[in-house]
Design a protein around this motif. Sequence first.
Motif, mmCIF file in Angstrom:
data_model
loop_
_atom_site.group_PDB
_atom_site.id
_atom_site.type_symbol
_atom_site.label_atom_id
_atom_site.label_comp_id
_atom_site.label_asym_id
_atom_site.label_seq_id
_atom_site.Cartn_x
_atom_site.Cartn_y
_atom_site.Cartn_z
ATOM 1 N N TYR A 255 -4.195 -79.158 -22.179
ATOM 2 C CA TYR A 255 -3.682 -79.406 -23.538
ATOM 3 C C TYR A 255 -2.333 -80.121 -23.483
ATOM 4 C CZ TYR A 255 -2.295 -78.319 -28.375
ATOM 5 O OH TYR A 255 -1.891 -78.394 -29.689
ATOM 6 N N VAL B 108 -2.814 -83.692 -22.617
ATOM 7 C CA VAL B 108 -3.385 -84.463 -23.726
ATOM 8 C C VAL B 108 -2.294 -84.833 -24.724
ATOM 9 C CG1 VAL B 108 -4.889 -84.312 -25.753
ATOM 10 C CG2 VAL B 108 -5.746 -83.641 -23.516
ATOM 11 N N LEU C 52 -1.332 -88.647 -25.687
ATOM 12 C CA LEU C 52 -1.288 -89.158 -27.056
ATOM 13 C C LEU C 52 0.074 -89.762 -27.370
ATOM 14 C CD1 LEU C 52 -3.239 -86.351 -28.959
ATOM 15 C CD2 LEU C 52 -4.011 -88.688 -28.488
ATOM 16 N N LEU D 251 -5.774 -88.503 -34.231
ATOM 17 C CA LEU D 251 -6.155 -87.818 -32.989
ATOM 18 C C LEU D 251 -5.197 -86.660 -32.708
ATOM 19 C CD1 LEU D 251 -7.048 -90.746 -30.541
ATOM 20 C CD2 LEU D 251 -8.630 -89.187 -31.698
ATOM 21 N N TYR D 252 -3.920 -86.924 -32.932
ATOM 22 C CA TYR D 252 -2.907 -85.886 -32.720
ATOM 23 C C TYR D 252 -3.130 -84.736 -33.711
ATOM 24 C CZ TYR D 252 1.700 -83.755 -32.076
ATOM 25 O OH TYR D 252 2.711 -82.871 -31.814
ATOM 26 N N GLU E 216 -5.926 -83.908 -35.077
ATOM 27 C CA GLU E 216 -7.169 -83.245 -34.670
ATOM 28 C C GLU E 216 -6.904 -82.239 -33.558
ATOM 29 O OE1 GLU E 216 -11.297 -82.467 -34.657
ATOM 30 O OE2 GLU E 216 -10.105 -83.635 -36.067
ATOM 31 N N LEU E 217 -6.069 -82.621 -32.616
ATOM 32 C CA LEU E 217 -5.745 -81.725 -31.507
ATOM 33 C C LEU E 217 -5.018 -80.481 -32.004
ATOM 34 C CD1 LEU E 217 -5.537 -81.195 -28.415
ATOM 35 C CD2 LEU E 217 -3.340 -82.401 -28.493
ATOM 36 N N ARG F 53 -12.042 -79.222 -28.480
ATOM 37 C CA ARG F 53 -11.007 -80.184 -28.895
ATOM 38 C C ARG F 53 -10.609 -81.092 -27.741
ATOM 39 N NH1 ARG F 53 -6.270 -76.774 -31.317
ATOM 40 N NH2 ARG F 53 -7.462 -75.005 -30.579
ATOM 41 N N LEU G 15 -10.993 -85.132 -27.303
ATOM 42 C CA LEU G 15 -9.777 -85.939 -27.153
ATOM 43 C C LEU G 15 -9.798 -86.748 -25.862
ATOM 44 C CD1 LEU G 15 -7.222 -86.226 -28.991
ATOM 45 C CD2 LEU G 15 -8.786 -84.406 -29.654
#
Length: 294
Positions: free
Chosen positions: A149, A152, A156, A189-190, A192-193, A203, A207
């Motif tokens: 995480y 990710v 991003l 996208l951010y 969504e995470l 998730r 991603l």
Amino acid sequence: MDYILRSIYQERASQPETLGVILVNKREDQINLTDTFDTIILIIVKEAQQPIFTKHYCYEERKVAMHVVTEDLINKWIYIGRNRRLVDWIFHGKVMFERNEYMSNLKMKLEDFSFFGRKIKAGVQFAKLVRSYHEGKEFFQRGDYLDAYNHVVKSLQYLARLSIIESGLYPEVTVWSQVKKIEPSIYKLYEELVTSRESIEKRLELLFLAIEFSMNSRIQSCSQHIMETLITKDLWTIQDLHNHHELRYYSVELELFVEFLIEKGYIIIEEIESKNESISHRLYRANTKHYHEQ
């Protein structure tokens, strides 16, 4: 107040190696921009024994930090984006001294951005993205989801900075407010995470696919700088690449980036005989045919 602060920097301003002096006062809405200090004095010098020299002062319950930084280190920070507060200091700070309009020209070059090499900055940010993505994917495959995480989130952030660079702007401290206007898809996208109700595993899986797609669509543009360097001569050792005056900005990301571009067909490995018949030297050259076809 200016009179008190002037006593700190005026002696340095008179020295021939000093290029400029900027005063940055704390803003209530962004106190961390000045590391919580009331005032930052940034002094840029042509050369110095130490690339950065810092002193702290206090007066009337106020605290002041003075940073004396070489021009070379300033340029490095601008290229690799390591000290994003610096850009805000240069843009919004009060110029107290400049030699031959140095600070005015520096601001113009930052605004134009092409001077400091949009290609270099895109390449460096992309190389950081490659590392963050691969390390995060490794954590994910091992089931270490919290570590994945974190990677990710980093990936991003690199994607966000890349989108800002590609739009011709300079990534500021408030990068997400910038990217929300410039490329909402990355901002989503951010979101969504962070806000999705899916399991963390699901998730992350989604991603990683989205980040990989974004990376693949940017390979040509973000490898342009390193490829243009590689085609300047036929063969390179890895040390040749490390020694190059511009490729040094890639720092620890350079070798992983080279391996990534080998995997994608942009760089070709050439094996050259060594003194030991069982071992070959591993050299590199640009696959110009592949590169131009992309």
